[in-house]
Design a protein around this motif. Structure first.
Motif, mmCIF file in Angstrom:
data_model
loop_
_atom_site.group_PDB
_atom_site.id
_atom_site.type_symbol
_atom_site.label_atom_id
_atom_site.label_comp_id
_atom_site.label_asym_id
_atom_site.label_seq_id
_atom_site.Cartn_x
_atom_site.Cartn_y
_atom_site.Cartn_z
ATOM 1 N N CYS A 582 54.477 144.462 -62.880
ATOM 2 C CA CYS A 582 55.046 145.280 -63.998
ATOM 3 C C CYS A 582 54.162 145.613 -65.019
ATOM 4 C CB CYS A 582 56.173 144.310 -64.534
ATOM 5 S SG CYS A 582 55.585 142.562 -65.176
ATOM 6 N N ALA A 583 53.226 144.734 -65.392
ATOM 7 C CA ALA A 583 52.038 144.991 -66.343
ATOM 8 C C ALA A 583 51.160 146.319 -65.811
ATOM 9 C CB ALA A 583 51.125 143.702 -66.392
ATOM 10 N N ARG A 584 50.993 146.232 -64.221
ATOM 11 C CA ARG A 584 50.246 147.421 -64.047
ATOM 12 C C ARG A 584 50.946 148.785 -64.002
ATOM 13 N NH1 ARG A 584 49.719 146.007 -58.675
ATOM 14 N NH2 ARG A 584 50.432 144.242 -58.846
ATOM 15 N N ASN A 585 52.066 148.699 -64.174
ATOM 16 C CA ASN A 585 52.884 150.129 -64.146
ATOM 17 C C ASN A 585 53.223 150.168 -65.774
ATOM 18 O OD1 ASN A 585 53.627 151.282 -61.341
ATOM 19 N ND2 ASN A 585 53.576 148.827 -61.330
ATOM 20 N N ALA A 588 52.092 151.389 -71.652
ATOM 21 C CA ALA A 588 51.889 151.069 -73.200
ATOM 22 C C ALA A 588 51.004 149.717 -73.187
ATOM 23 C CB ALA A 588 53.200 150.909 -73.893
ATOM 24 N N GLY A 589 50.987 149.001 -72.068
ATOM 25 C CA GLY A 589 50.130 147.839 -72.348
ATOM 26 C C GLY A 589 50.984 146.600 -72.893
ATOM 27 N N ALA A 590 52.274 146.905 -72.793
ATOM 28 C CA ALA A 590 53.154 146.150 -73.674
ATOM 29 C C ALA A 590 53.445 144.513 -72.974
ATOM 30 C CB ALA A 590 54.477 146.792 -73.832
ATOM 31 N N ILE A 591 53.080 144.461 -71.593
ATOM 32 C CA ILE A 591 53.422 143.366 -70.945
ATOM 33 C C ILE A 591 52.114 142.309 -70.367
ATOM 34 C CG2 ILE A 591 54.333 142.502 -68.620
ATOM 35 C CD1 ILE A 591 55.878 145.216 -68.508
ATOM 36 N N THR A 592 52.232 141.245 -70.818
ATOM 37 C CA THR A 592 50.924 140.407 -70.592
ATOM 38 C C THR A 592 51.459 139.135 -69.991
ATOM 39 O OG1 THR A 592 51.311 139.249 -72.904
ATOM 40 C CG2 THR A 592 49.827 141.116 -72.668
ATOM 41 N N GLY A 593 50.431 138.380 -69.144
ATOM 42 C CA GLY A 593 50.773 137.204 -68.523
ATOM 43 C C GLY A 593 49.729 136.514 -67.733
ATOM 44 N N GLN A 594 49.845 135.535 -67.068
ATOM 45 C CA GLN A 594 48.870 134.847 -66.013
ATOM 46 C C GLN A 594 49.731 135.187 -64.606
ATOM 47 O OE1 GLN A 594 45.633 133.945 -66.699
ATOM 48 N NE2 GLN A 594 46.134 134.568 -68.956
ATOM 49 N N ILE A 595 48.591 135.394 -63.750
ATOM 50 C CA ILE A 595 49.095 135.676 -62.309
ATOM 51 C C ILE A 595 49.692 134.196 -61.879
ATOM 52 C CG2 ILE A 595 48.481 135.830 -59.992
ATOM 53 C CD1 ILE A 595 48.354 138.460 -61.281
ATOM 54 N N LYS A 596 50.867 134.495 -61.291
ATOM 55 C CA LYS A 596 51.518 133.106 -60.587
ATOM 56 C C LYS A 596 52.536 132.488 -61.780
ATOM 57 C CE LYS A 596 49.269 132.586 -56.392
ATOM 58 N NZ LYS A 596 48.660 131.579 -55.597
ATOM 59 N N SER A 597 52.399 133.060 -63.185
ATOM 60 C CA SER A 597 53.190 132.670 -64.215
ATOM 61 C C SER A 597 54.029 133.537 -64.731
ATOM 62 C CB SER A 597 52.198 131.971 -65.101
ATOM 63 O OG SER A 597 51.500 130.847 -64.733
ATOM 64 N N PRO A 598 55.064 133.179 -65.373
ATOM 65 C CA PRO A 598 56.003 134.379 -65.964
ATOM 66 C C PRO A 598 55.433 135.228 -67.238
ATOM 67 C CG PRO A 598 57.104 132.354 -66.002
ATOM 68 C CD PRO A 598 55.659 131.978 -65.616
ATOM 69 N N PHE A 599 55.394 136.612 -66.919
ATOM 70 C CA PHE A 599 54.814 137.600 -67.798
ATOM 71 C C PHE A 599 56.076 137.759 -68.907
ATOM 72 C CE2 PHE A 599 51.817 137.903 -64.591
ATOM 73 C CZ PHE A 599 50.984 138.785 -65.007
#
Length: 624
Positions: A582-585, A588-599
């Motif tokens: 989701c973050a890669r798509n 606007a760069g509105a999605i953040t988070g850590q791999i294998k954790s909820p964004f």
């Protein structure tokens, strides 16, 4: 050159004989929609195959055929645009849908050389197979008067029109009736203008007829600016001579010598075929001096408009023909007294003129027997929107909305629920479920705050936001305002600004009441029909869908999730796998988070584009 009634009758007999000798006819739809879908490639493929196989073939009636050939024709619009390109085989009545060039050889071998049907190319509905056009529900409930020849004859052949009894009404009028008798039949028919206003045609003609001016004009309004409307365009493309015949009859009644067809330049195919039809009529002496050897002298010119919606209004249209800016003027005086070049002018639309030959030929009482007493005859509609069968239809006045949408249109797409239909374009209003059994005619629609207009029907399902619909039509009207009068120029702009605020989530308490107040003022004070009817889509959506306005303004929610800026997108942590797709798509760069954790989504940065929703394979990204 035809110089007498006998000349026309002899030519008709010759054309009929040649047409009858075509033992099989291949009619390839060459209306705008099918041409866009590649129907001209079908024509070229059929001609190539016919030549390769040495099949005796003709493409016109101007030359004496050898033996009993097959006929190959570029016909006008068949109407069933949803299923194009369309090919009809006559006299067998087979209608093939969504035909491709690779299907042509099978059709030729099976249905032209052979005598059977290619069932895989016929229209299917569930387990039903419809080999013949007349059995298809889309056609079965129609009553075609204006569209009678559309899809049935070569759209560029005056010969085929004459062979199908074209110009017989003109012949009857010139040699058996006085202008007063022709006018009387139109009066008995109670034909009302099909351009939207529903003004009695005979009354308009009689007003011009009694004027003592030296010059009079017959003008055809082929501007047709409503979004989603293409009735007049189809007639001009498919059966132009029927409209020309109606105009010549009007000239005979009123004593006019010159006619104009005002058609928008965005209709290049209609302009081309009208030009061909006018030239053909001139060559035969059906237009020009001393038509068929009588005292009637009448010619027609084409005037192309630049696509201004306001030029559908009578005084703006005539100003445009004169080379002036298309702007309406104060009335009176009206067009029937001071119209084109300040002379008495009959101004009707394409469909109105196309009804006249049948009225003269069959009598006014025949026409009046179709439909309700005060709105007799038929009406062509352009059926578009969230409906299974889109296309061009013609039904008797008084047909209900339910019959049009469900019996002819096949119901809503994907099993959705019907919500509303916008009738009459930007000048019309919405009809809802409570109106499904309302007979469609001039008077019934007026009672519920709508109008037939030129005949556009835009069908909407449960997923349509009615506030956005109102904003769209107001945007169209505001852009098309000529700017001459303050109520329309400024009032529609203010209404549009309010509607844009509402769909953007910035609506305020009192906005609906302000829209209603502005609508009342504009309707009462605008100069022409465009301004007077501009607010109808807004008023009708407020009347029937006030709850949607309230949801947008008070709750900042679009119930149908259509309005992008009111979308509320979030990530369900219980379903999120932390894949980061989701973050890669996100643009606007509105999605953040850590791999294998909820964004998570930063709502301040989110542009509500929905890219993350479609990207998520785990359905963790959701909308409220």
């Amino acid at each position: 050159m035809l110089k007498s009634r006998e000349d026309l009758q002899n030519l008709r007999a010759l054309y009929k004989e040649r047409l009858d000798r075509q033992k099989v006819k291949i009619l390839i739809c060459a209306g705008t929609a099918c041409v866009a879908n590649g129907s001209l490639k079908l024509y070229d493929t059929f001609m190539k195959l016919i030549q390769e196989k040495g099949i005796n073939c003709v493409v016109d009636l101007e030359h004496e055929p050898e033996g009993d050939p097959i006929g190959v024709k570029k016909s006008g619009c068949h109407g069933f645009c949803e299923m194009g390109p369309l090919v009809r085989i006559e006299p067998k009545g087979y209608l093939y849908v969504k035909v491709k060039p690779e299907d042509c050889e099978e059709i030729l071998e099976t249905s032209v050389v052979g005598d059977t049907c290619v069932e895989r190319l016929t229209y299917h509905k569930g387990d039903e197979t419809h080999k013949h056009q007349e059995s298809i529900p889309f056609y079965k409930m129609q009553k075609r008067v204006v569209l009678e020849h559309c899809g049935q004859i070569d759209a560029t052949s005056i010969g085929e029109y004459i062979a199908k009894d074209g110009y017989t009404a003109l012949e009857k009028a010139l040699f058996e009736m006085t202008p007063e008798e022709v006018l009387r039949e139109v009066e008995i028919s109670n034909l009302r203008g099909r351009g939207g206003g529903g003004f009695p045609t005979a009354r308009k003609w009689s007003q011009v007829k009694r004027q003592k001016a030296k010059e009079k004009y017959i003008v055809c309004n082929g501007d047709e600016g409503d979004p989603g409307a293409f009735m007049d365009r189809s007639v001009m493309e498919s059966d132009p001579h029927k409209m020309l015949e109606g105009m010549i009859l009007a000239a005979y009644v009123c004593g006019a010598k010159q006619g104009y067809i005002y058609v928008r330049a965005e209709y290049p195919l209609a302009v081309k075929r009208l030009g061909i039809a006018i030239e053909q009529a001139r060559e035969l002496g059906i237009l020009g001096d001393h038509i068929l050897g009588t005292d009637l002298c009448f010619d027609i010119k084409i005037s192309r408009g630049a696509g201004a919606f306001v030029c559908g209004e009578g005084s703006a249209l005539t100003a445009s023909i004169e080379g002036k800016r298309g702007m309406p003027r104060v009335k009176p005086p009206r067009t029937v007294e001071h119209g084109l070049y300040d002379s008495p002018t009959v101004l009707n639309n394409v469909e109105t003129y196309a009804n006249v030959p049948a009225i003269v030929l069959n009598g006014g009482q025949w026409f009046r027997s179709i439909g309700p007493e005060n709105s007799p005859g038929t009406k062509a509609f352009a059926l578009t929107g969230n409906i299974v069968n889109t296309g061009l239809i013609e039904v008797a006045m008084g047909t209900t909305l339910r019959e049009i949408i469900y019996d002819i249109g096949g119901g809503m797409r994907d099993g959705a629920e019907f919500k509303a239909v916008q009738i009459g374009g930007p000048s019309g209003g919405c009809l809802t479920k409570e109106h499904l059994d309302l007979p469609l005619d001039f008077d019934n629609l007026k009672k519920v705050g709508a109008m037939i207009g030129s005949g556009g029907l835009v069908v909407m399902d449960e997923h349509t936001c009615m506030v956005e619909v109102a904003r769209f039509f107001m945007s169209f009207t505001q852009n098309e305002s000529c700017g001459k009068c303050v109520p329309c120029r400024e009032g529609t702009k203010r209404m549009l600004e309010i509607l844009e605020r509402i769909v953007a989530g910035n609506g305020q308490p009192g906005d609906v009441e302000l829209l209603e107040e502005l609508a009342e003022t504009i309707s009462a004070t605008a100069l022409c029909g465009l301004g007077k009817s501009a607010a109808l889509p807004v008023l009708s959506t407020i009347k029937y869908f006030r709850d949607e306005y309230d949801a947008h303004i008070n709750d900042k929610v679009c119930p149908t999730k259509t309005c992008q800026k009111l979308r509320k997108i979030y990530i369900d942590p219980a379903l999120c796998k932390g894949c980061s797709k989701c973050a890669r798509n996100c643009p606007a760069g509105a999605i953040t988070g850590q791999i294998k954790s909820p964004f998570v989504i930063d709502s301040a940065k989110c542009v509500k584009c929905g890219a993350c929703v479609s990207a998520c394979a785990f359905h963790a990204v959701k909308e409220d």
